[in-house]
Each structure stands twice: as structure tokens, then as C-alpha cells.
Design a protein around this motif. Structure first.
Motif, PDB file in Angstrom:
ATOM      1  N   GLY A   1     -74.878  11.946 -50.964  1.00  0.00           N
ATOM      2  CA  GLY A   1     -76.009  12.827 -50.678  1.00  0.00           C
ATOM      3  C   GLY A   1     -75.861  13.515 -49.327  1.00  0.00           C
ATOM      4  N   ARG A   2     -75.434  12.755 -48.315  1.00  0.00           N
ATOM      5  CA  ARG A   2     -75.212  13.343 -46.992  1.00  0.00           C
ATOM      6  C   ARG A   2     -74.094  14.378 -47.030  1.00  0.00           C
ATOM      7  N   TYR A   3     -73.039  14.050 -47.754  1.00  0.00           N
ATOM      8  CA  TYR A   3     -71.910  14.977 -47.878  1.00  0.00           C
ATOM      9  C   TYR A   3     -72.350  16.272 -48.566  1.00  0.00           C
ATOM     10  N   LEU A   4     -73.133  16.137 -49.624  1.00  0.00           N
ATOM     11  CA  LEU A   4     -73.623  17.312 -50.342  1.00  0.00           C
ATOM     12  C   LEU A   4     -74.470  18.189 -49.421  1.00  0.00           C
ATOM     13  N   ALA A   5     -75.328  17.551 -48.607  1.00  0.00           N
ATOM     14  CA  ALA A   5     -76.162  18.313 -47.669  1.00  0.00           C
ATOM     15  C   ALA A   5     -75.305  19.038 -46.642  1.00  0.00           C
ATOM     16  N   ARG A   6     -74.265  18.381 -46.147  1.00  0.00           N
ATOM     17  CA  ARG A   6     -73.386  19.031 -45.161  1.00  0.00           C
ATOM     18  C   ARG A   6     -72.639  20.205 -45.782  1.00  0.00           C
ATOM     19  N   ARG A   7     -72.288  20.084 -47.050  1.00  0.00           N
ATOM     20  CA  ARG A   7     -71.662  21.218 -47.738  1.00  0.00           C
ATOM     21  C   ARG A   7     -72.640  22.385 -47.842  1.00  0.00           C
ATOM     22  N   ALA A   8     -73.893  22.070 -48.133  1.00  0.00           N
ATOM     23  CA  ALA A   8     -74.905  23.127 -48.222  1.00  0.00           C
ATOM     24  C   ALA A   8     -75.078  23.821 -46.874  1.00  0.00           C
ATOM     25  N   LEU A   9     -75.158  23.047 -45.804  1.00  0.00           N
ATOM     26  CA  LEU A   9     -75.326  23.631 -44.461  1.00  0.00           C
ATOM     27  C   LEU A   9     -74.129  24.487 -44.088  1.00  0.00           C
TER      28      LEU A   9
ATOM     29  N   ILE B   1     -74.565  27.815 -45.829  1.00  0.00           N
ATOM     30  CA  ILE B   1     -75.636  28.633 -45.247  1.00  0.00           C
ATOM     31  C   ILE B   1     -75.233  29.193 -43.894  1.00  0.00           C
ATOM     32  N   GLN B   2     -74.594  28.370 -43.076  1.00  0.00           N
ATOM     33  CA  GLN B   2     -74.268  28.748 -41.701  1.00  0.00           C
ATOM     34  C   GLN B   2     -72.880  29.357 -41.556  1.00  0.00           C
ATOM     35  N   SER B   3     -72.175  29.524 -42.673  1.00  0.00           N
ATOM     36  CA  SER B   3     -70.832  30.124 -42.672  1.00  0.00           C
ATOM     37  C   SER B   3     -69.883  29.410 -41.711  1.00  0.00           C
ATOM     38  N   ILE B   4     -69.850  28.089 -41.815  1.00  0.00           N
ATOM     39  CA  ILE B   4     -68.943  27.278 -41.016  1.00  0.00           C
ATOM     40  C   ILE B   4     -68.030  26.510 -41.963  1.00  0.00           C
ATOM     41  N   PRO B   5     -66.904  25.986 -41.476  1.00  0.00           N
ATOM     42  CA  PRO B   5     -65.984  25.274 -42.369  1.00  0.00           C
ATOM     43  C   PRO B   5     -66.677  24.104 -43.061  1.00  0.00           C
ATOM     44  N   PRO B   6     -66.361  23.865 -44.325  1.00  0.00           N
ATOM     45  CA  PRO B   6     -66.990  22.756 -45.056  1.00  0.00           C
ATOM     46  C   PRO B   6     -66.558  21.409 -44.491  1.00  0.00           C
ATOM     47  N   PRO B   7     -67.359  20.383 -44.670  1.00  0.00           N
ATOM     48  CA  PRO B   7     -67.014  19.059 -44.138  1.00  0.00           C
ATOM     49  C   PRO B   7     -65.840  18.454 -44.898  1.00  0.00           C
ATOM     50  N   GLU B   8     -65.092  17.628 -44.204  1.00  0.00           N
ATOM     51  CA  GLU B   8     -64.026  16.901 -44.876  1.00  0.00           C
ATOM     52  C   GLU B   8     -64.614  15.684 -45.583  1.00  0.00           C
ATOM     53  N   ALA B   9     -64.071  15.398 -46.751  1.00  0.00           N
ATOM     54  CA  ALA B   9     -64.534  14.218 -47.492  1.00  0.00           C
ATOM     55  C   ALA B   9     -64.122  12.960 -46.752  1.00  0.00           C
ATOM     56  N   GLY B  10     -65.048  11.995 -46.672  1.00  0.00           N
ATOM     57  CA  GLY B  10     -64.789  10.751 -45.967  1.00  0.00           C
ATOM     58  C   GLY B  10     -64.836   9.568 -46.902  1.00  0.00           C
ATOM     59  N   PRO B  11     -65.124   8.389 -46.357  1.00  0.00           N
ATOM     60  CA  PRO B  11     -65.150   7.167 -47.174  1.00  0.00           C
ATOM     61  C   PRO B  11     -66.164   7.208 -48.308  1.00  0.00           C
ATOM     62  N   GLU B  12     -67.206   8.068 -48.162  1.00  0.00           N
ATOM     63  CA  GLU B  12     -68.231   8.118 -49.206  1.00  0.00           C
ATOM     64  C   GLU B  12     -67.678   8.602 -50.541  1.00  0.00           C
ATOM     65  N   MET B  13     -66.496   9.204 -50.520  1.00  0.00           N
ATOM     66  CA  MET B  13     -65.916   9.722 -51.750  1.00  0.00           C
ATOM     67  C   MET B  13     -65.190   8.636 -52.544  1.00  0.00           C
ATOM     68  N   ARG B  14     -65.013   7.472 -51.956  1.00  0.00           N
ATOM     69  CA  ARG B  14     -64.230   6.430 -52.612  1.00  0.00           C
ATOM     70  C   ARG B  14     -65.138   5.347 -53.216  1.00  0.00           C
ATOM     71  N   ALA B  15     -64.942   5.065 -54.494  1.00  0.00           N
ATOM     72  CA  ALA B  15     -65.649   3.959 -55.146  1.00  0.00           C
ATOM     73  C   ALA B  15     -64.904   2.657 -54.851  1.00  0.00           C
ATOM     74  N   THR B  16     -65.628   1.548 -54.819  1.00  0.00           N
ATOM     75  CA  THR B  16     -65.010   0.261 -54.514  1.00  0.00           C
ATOM     76  C   THR B  16     -65.483  -0.800 -55.503  1.00  0.00           C
ATOM     77  N   LEU B  17     -64.614  -1.741 -55.768  1.00  0.00           N
ATOM     78  CA  LEU B  17     -64.908  -2.838 -56.681  1.00  0.00           C
ATOM     79  C   LEU B  17     -65.739  -3.905 -55.985  1.00  0.00           C
ATOM     80  N   ILE B  18     -66.801  -4.359 -56.651  1.00  0.00           N
ATOM     81  CA  ILE B  18     -67.607  -5.491 -56.185  1.00  0.00           C
ATOM     82  C   ILE B  18     -67.401  -6.625 -57.189  1.00  0.00           C
ATOM     83  N   ARG B  19     -66.683  -7.662 -56.766  1.00  0.00           N
ATOM     84  CA  ARG B  19     -66.397  -8.792 -57.659  1.00  0.00           C
ATOM     85  C   ARG B  19     -67.568  -9.770 -57.624  1.00  0.00           C
ATOM     86  N   ARG B  20     -68.094 -10.078 -58.805  1.00  0.00           N
ATOM     87  CA  ARG B  20     -69.151 -11.082 -58.901  1.00  0.00           C
ATOM     88  C   ARG B  20     -68.865 -12.003 -60.092  1.00  0.00           C
TER      89      ARG B  20
END
Length: 334
Positions: free
Chosen positions: A295-303, A306-325
Motif C-alpha cells: 500500500g505504501r509503495y502504491l501511494a509512492r508510485r501515485a505521488l 503526480i509530482q513528475s518525479i522518478p518512481p520509487p524502487e521496489a523494496g522488501p515489500e515486494m517479496r512474499a515469505t514463507l511462514i512455517r506453522r
């Protein structure tokens, strides 16, 4: 019984009349119009009186003066508003709010009787979680909206790549499972998402030499989980990759009621890492998707659009992780 009359909006006329000055002078001050010879004392009096009277600029006038409404319109697919989607929207809204923008959500419905919201609120940008439907981008542009994300010739797969099914299959294969069923959700609103995850699960199974049994879609409150379990048992299935945590819980609950031990005779894994996954017994293995980070990444892309600045680089939020239970384990030795 008498009722209070509705409060009338304070206008520049009210401020001008109260101070005994021209309305034009008030307008110049409130709009911070350049090139005007207005004394600092007059400017201060106007601002103080506007505050005292409770003056608020009309949104349409503000948009006309600045060229911006500071509104981002998020067009949602007709999906259930589940835990993950709510987190995504909440974080996007908060990030935009911190930058001075309001996020407004809108779900077009198949009937199409209501006037589209992009025609009435003059957003600076219309944002979609998936690609716009055919004709939608053209209609938004025709309404005078200056920016769309994704653009007409792009999509949002970069931001919403779904690697969850691959991680599910990798985890089950690592445990030693070779015959795995895929359990979808029988909600027509998410049929495309179910099919997409099934397609990715099948590709992963093919690459790893696994047998993926295409099970029926599951209802959360009916008898379909038990029917599916009987079919999978006849197919020699030892593990289930579920569309999401809700489906994983429905399958696990049905298995336990039918006397099928989980995970001894059947391993089950979901996607989303919702609170249900950790509260359920046995606790559900799952794939954690950082929906808040997305959600934060999507908002930064929107900004950036709107502001005509370079888009944000994708960070750790783009990676899914396994939760073992506790709901996954190696298959029982025969």
C-alpha cells in the motif's frame, strides 16, 4: 419541534463585509495572488478574520486556482474487502495523507447505473490495483483527469506480482509431498485471481516434477471442502495449497471433522498470513504478503506520477515469505 437552521458556508463576501474592504482584496490575500500591493497589516487582518469566521475554500475553487484537487481516486475491482485489501488501502491512504493528499476509493459495479466518481471529484490521478477494464482508461481521460496509473499501455503486474503459489509448492516439495491439490475459492468476484494463482501453482509444479491435482473451488460455509477431501484422498493427495488462509482454514476444519489428521495425513498451507492463520488450531502455515508495504509503495508510485518525479524502487515489500506453522509436515511414511 423547531430545528436549527443549517449553517451557511462563509464566503469572501462575508470577510470583506466584516472588515470593510473590497472582496477583490480578500480574494487576492486568500489566493496569495502575486503582483498585488497589499500591506502586511491588511493581509494579516484578512487571514485572522477568515479564521475567526471559519472560512474554508470551496474545493472546486481551490482546484481551479491551483490546478490540483489533492485527491487520488483508487478504482477497486469488485473484490471482497478482506483483511489484506483493507491493510493495503489503509497504508496507501496514510502515506498519501502525510503528503497532503486524500485517497478516495470507488468500486464500479457491472450495472453501471451510477455516474463514475472520476467525473465528479476532479482527482489529480486515478489509480487502479489492476489494469483498467476496456474503455475505462479512455472514459477517465475524456472526463479531464490528467493522470492514470497504470497508464493505458501498461499494467500493475510489477507492483502486484503474486509469487505465493510458487512458495507454497516449494515448501510442500521440500517436505517431501509429490501429489498436491490446489484449492480455490468459489466466489465469482475473485475468479480471475483464483485462476491466476492456479496457473502459477501449475507452472511451479511442472518445473519441480510434482503432480498438481486441480481440485474444485471451495465454499467457506458449505459442504464442498468435505467433497473435495474425499476426491483428493482417492487421488493420493498428501498436501493442499489453498488460494488463501480462509480456504486453508475451511479445508483443515473439514479434514479434522472427518477424522483426517492435519498435518499427519494431510498438510495444508494458505496465503496472506491473516490473523485467522495464527489463531486457528493447528496454526496454519501460510505465505506472508506485505500488503501494508505494498500500500505504501502504491501511494509512492501515485505521488511520483503526480509530482513528475522518478518512481520509487521496489523494496522488501515486494517479496512474499514463507511462514512455517503446524499445519504442514512431511507426509506419513506408509
Amino acid at each position: 419541534m423547531p430545528t436549527d437552521a443549517p449553517t451557511r458556508r462563509v464566503t469572501t463576501y462575508d470577510i470583506a463585509k466584516s472588515l470593510g474592504i473590497s472582496r477583490a482584496t480578500v480574494g487576492f490575500v486568500l489566493n496569495n495572488t502575486a503582483g498585488q500591493t497589499i500591506s502586511e497589516a491588511t493581509r494579516t487582518k484578512v487571514l485572522q478574520e477568515a479564521k475567526r469566521l471559519g472560512y474554508r475554500r470551496h474545493s472546486a475553487a481551490r482546484t481551479l486556482a491551483s490546478g490540483r484537487s489533492n485527491i487520488v481516486l483508487l478504482v477497486l475491482p469488485d473484490w471482497p474487502l478482506d483483511f489484506s485489501l483493507r491493510r493495503n488501502i489503509e497504508e496507501a491512504s496514510l502515506t498519501l495523507d502525510q503528503a497532503g493528499y486524500t485517497l478516495v476509493t470507488y468500486t464500479p459495479h457491472p450495472s453501471g447505473q451510477a455516474r463514475p466518481l472520476w467525473e465528479t471529484i476532479q482527482p489529480d490521478l486515478v489509480l487502479a490495483l489492476t489494469s483498467f477494464t476496456p474503455g475505462q482508461a479512455e472514459a477517465i481521460k475524456a472526463a479531464g483527469v490528467p493522470r492514470l496509473l497504470p497508464g493505458p499501455d501498461s499494467d500493475n503486474t510489477e507492483a502486484y506480482s503474486d509469487n505465493g503459489p510458487v512458495l507454497q509448492l516449494e515448501h510442500l516439495a521440500e517436505l517431501g509431498h509429490r501429489a498436491i491439490a490446489y484449492a480455490g475459492l468459489n466466489d465469482p468476484k475473485v475468479a480471475d485471481l483464483v485462476e491466476l494463482r492456479l496457473h502459477r501453482a501449475q507452472a511451479a509444479a511442472d518445473a519441480m516434477g510434482l503432480r498438481l491435482v486441480r481440485g474444485r473451488s471451495i465454499g467457506l460455509t458449505d459442504g464442498t471442502p468435505l467433497v473435495a477431501l474425499k476426491e483428493w484422498q482417492s487421488e493420493g493427495v498428501t498436501a493442499v495449497a489453498a488460494y488463501n488462509d480462509d480456504v486453508a482454514a475451511a479445508i483443515t476444519g473439514a479434514a479434522l471433522r472427518a477424522g483426517i489428521p492435519v498435518p499427519d495425513d494431510l498438510s495444508v498451507i494458505g496465503i496472506d498470513n491473516t490473523p485467522l492463520a495464527s489463531m486457528f488450531q493447528p496454526q496454519l502455515s501460510t505465505i506472508d504478503v506485505d500488503t501494508a508495504g505494498l500500500g505504501r509503495y502504491l501511494a509512492r508510485r501515485a505521488l511520483s506520477a503526480i509530482q513528475s518525479i522518478p518512481p520509487p524502487e521496489a523494496g522488501p515489500e515486494m517479496r512474499a515469505t514463507l511462514i512455517r506453522r503446524a499445519s504442514t509436515a512431511p507426509p506419513r511414511k506408509c
